[in-house]
Design an enzyme around this catalytic site. Structure first.
Site, PDB file in Angstrom:
ATOM      1  N   THR A 167     -12.506  -0.176   2.555  1.00 31.45           N
ATOM      2  CA  THR A 167     -11.233  -0.564   3.174  1.00 31.45           C
ATOM      3  C   THR A 167     -10.703   0.636   3.946  1.00 31.45           C
ATOM      4  OG1 THR A 167     -10.640  -2.217   1.538  1.00 31.45           O
ATOM      5  CG2 THR A 167      -8.816  -1.014   2.510  1.00 31.45           C
ATOM      6  N   ARG A 195      -9.617 -16.133  -1.053  1.00 35.61           N
ATOM      7  CA  ARG A 195      -9.058 -15.053  -1.903  1.00 35.61           C
ATOM      8  C   ARG A 195      -8.227 -14.092  -1.031  1.00 35.61           C
ATOM      9  NH1 ARG A 195      -9.596  -9.116  -1.905  1.00 35.61           N
ATOM     10  NH2 ARG A 195      -9.262  -8.408  -4.019  1.00 35.61           N
ATOM     11  N   VAL A 196      -7.026 -13.798  -1.492  1.00 32.72           N
ATOM     12  CA  VAL A 196      -6.190 -12.820  -0.806  1.00 32.72           C
ATOM     13  C   VAL A 196      -6.014 -11.636  -1.750  1.00 32.72           C
ATOM     14  CG1 VAL A 196      -3.893 -12.369   0.120  1.00 32.72           C
ATOM     15  CG2 VAL A 196      -5.026 -14.542   0.595  1.00 32.72           C
ATOM     16  N   GLY A 197      -6.282 -10.449  -1.244  1.00 34.27           N
ATOM     17  CA  GLY A 197      -6.188  -9.249  -2.083  1.00 34.27           C
ATOM     18  C   GLY A 197      -4.856  -8.545  -1.938  1.00 34.27           C
ATOM     19  N   ASP A 198      -4.859  -7.287  -2.297  1.00 34.49           N
ATOM     20  CA  ASP A 198      -3.627  -6.487  -2.258  1.00 34.49           C
ATOM     21  C   ASP A 198      -3.172  -6.171  -0.843  1.00 34.49           C
ATOM     22  OD1 ASP A 198      -6.121  -4.851  -2.294  1.00 34.49           O
ATOM     23  OD2 ASP A 198      -4.735  -3.208  -1.913  1.00 34.49           O
ATOM     24  N   THR A 218      -6.550   1.869  -1.433  1.00 34.77           N
ATOM     25  CA  THR A 218      -7.848   1.186  -1.418  1.00 34.77           C
ATOM     26  C   THR A 218      -8.298   1.082  -2.868  1.00 34.77           C
ATOM     27  OG1 THR A 218     -10.198   1.501  -0.917  1.00 34.77           O
ATOM     28  CG2 THR A 218      -8.854   3.463  -0.853  1.00 34.77           C
ATOM     29  N   GLY A 219      -9.131   0.093  -3.155  1.00 32.28           N
ATOM     30  CA  GLY A 219      -9.605  -0.047  -4.527  1.00 32.28           C
ATOM     31  C   GLY A 219      -9.660  -1.508  -4.925  1.00 32.28           C
ATOM     32  N   HIS A 220      -9.752  -1.742  -6.219  1.00 31.42           N
ATOM     33  CA  HIS A 220      -9.859  -3.106  -6.735  1.00 31.42           C
ATOM     34  C   HIS A 220      -8.517  -3.818  -6.525  1.00 31.42           C
ATOM     35  CE1 HIS A 220     -10.780  -5.927 -10.344  1.00 31.42           C
ATOM     36  NE2 HIS A 220     -10.939  -6.508  -9.175  1.00 31.42           N
ATOM     37  N   GLY A 221      -8.510  -4.754  -5.568  1.00 32.68           N
ATOM     38  CA  GLY A 221      -7.257  -5.364  -5.123  1.00 32.68           C
ATOM     39  C   GLY A 221      -6.462  -6.024  -6.234  1.00 32.68           C
TER      40      GLY A 221
END
Ligand SMILES: NC(=O)C[C@H](N)C(=O)O
EC number: 3.4.19.5
Length: 310
Positions: A167, A195-198, A218-221
């Site tokens: 990201t 799917r919608v992330g952070d 950035t990272g696991h949303g």
């Protein structure tokens, strides 16, 4: 201390053969953002241009180079936030757009909403004259290879993603003290359709407030969303922590509380900045006072003059 721009190209474990190219990409984006700030441009222009450049770079998980959803398609999320007004714009699950970050900015500037999603975002793009690009032009062989690998019954897409993120994001303070952030992503490998992330969620995938500072993570949303990572870091800064201390506190909390890894770039109104991560690596770069700072592994911090002739 002003102006300053700080950029990341994703937290994770970047394979050796891609690491150098990732560092080149974040340095180039940082120089581009810094050149805008040095010419008197605003923080918003700097972060959007820096992020758009990385969206065009197939080495990153954003724009061209995005990871694929479970159906092998590209759905992207992006957001921007303006620290002067707290105005924000975002797009989620958007398809066939080369630069979602620019579309997110248009959502902020041309609509009364904060986020447009999927087909609605595409319709808005068309109405703004943003060209639609063929989906194939966003898909790299590398993304296809990882998608196929993660369709295997024994695959672990989240772990694979934690291994190789990408990201992109940026934060900046301009010479007038205005602060902005921008983040853009293809999301998580083999995510469900829709799917919608952070990234497009205010306070999770970014936050900017002239009074406190700005964050792009950035990272696991899903983990970032559970702890509202960006706003959590700014909360710690409101309590008197430095950008570095606040980032470390929030990243440690995310790891301990929800077992999530990630990284952030952060600035405060004075131009103090930090690039911190709990993952193995994060490619990052920062430009301030004619110097370009960059690194990839924990403890790595190189400095060289910023070349302005780009
Ligand atoms: N690579 C990433 O940073 C992924 C992004 N935060 C997401 O979950 O959509």
């Amino acid at each position: 201390m002003l102006p300053v721009v700080v950029v990341h190209g994703g937290a994770g474990h970047i394979p050796k053969e891609r690491a150098e190219l990732s560092t080149i990409g974040v340095k180039e984006a940082t120089r581009t953002g810094y050149a805008i700030l040095q010419k008197g441009g605003c923080a918003m222009d700097a972060v959007v241009e820096a992020v758009a450049l990385m969206e065009n770079n197939p080495r990153f998980n954003a724009g061209r180079g995005s990871v694929l959803n479970v159906k092998g398609e590209v759905e992207m999320d992006a957001m921007v936030m303006d620290g002067r007004t707290l105005d924000s714009g975002a797009v989620s699950a958007v398809r066939r757009i080369a630069n979602p970050v620019q579309l997110a900015r248009l959502v902020m500037e041309k609509t009364k909403h904060l986020c447009l999603t999927a087909e609605g975002a595409s319709k808005f793009a068309r109405s703004m004259g943003v060209p639609e690009v063929p989906e194939e032009s966003l898909i790299t062989d590398y993304a296809k290879m990882r998608w196929k690998k993660n369709l295997q019954p024994d695959a672990n897409p989240v772990e694979c993603q934690m291994g190789k993120m990408g990201t992109v994001g940026a934060v900046a303070v301009d010479k007038d003290g205005n602060i902005a952030c921008a983040t853009s992503t293809g999301g998580m490998i083999n995510k469900m359709e829709g799917r919608v992330g952070d990234t497009p969620c205010v306070g999770c995938g970014g936050y900017a407030d002239n009074n406190i500072g700005a964050v792009s993570p950035t990272g696991h949303g899903e983990a970032i969303m559970k702890v509202t990572l960006s706003r959590l870091i700014l909360f710690h800064m409101e309590q008197g922590k430095t950008p570095e201390e606040a980032s470390d506190l929030a990243l440690t909390y995310m790891k301990e509380r929800v077992d999530g890894l990630g990284g952030v770039v952060v600035v405060d109104p004075k131009g103090t900045w930090a690039a911190r991560f709990s993952s193995l690596q994060m490619s990052w770069a920062a430009a301030q006072q004619g110097e370009l700072h960059f690194g990839l592994y924990h403890g790595e911090h190189f400095v060289e003059p910023v070349q302005e002739n780009i």
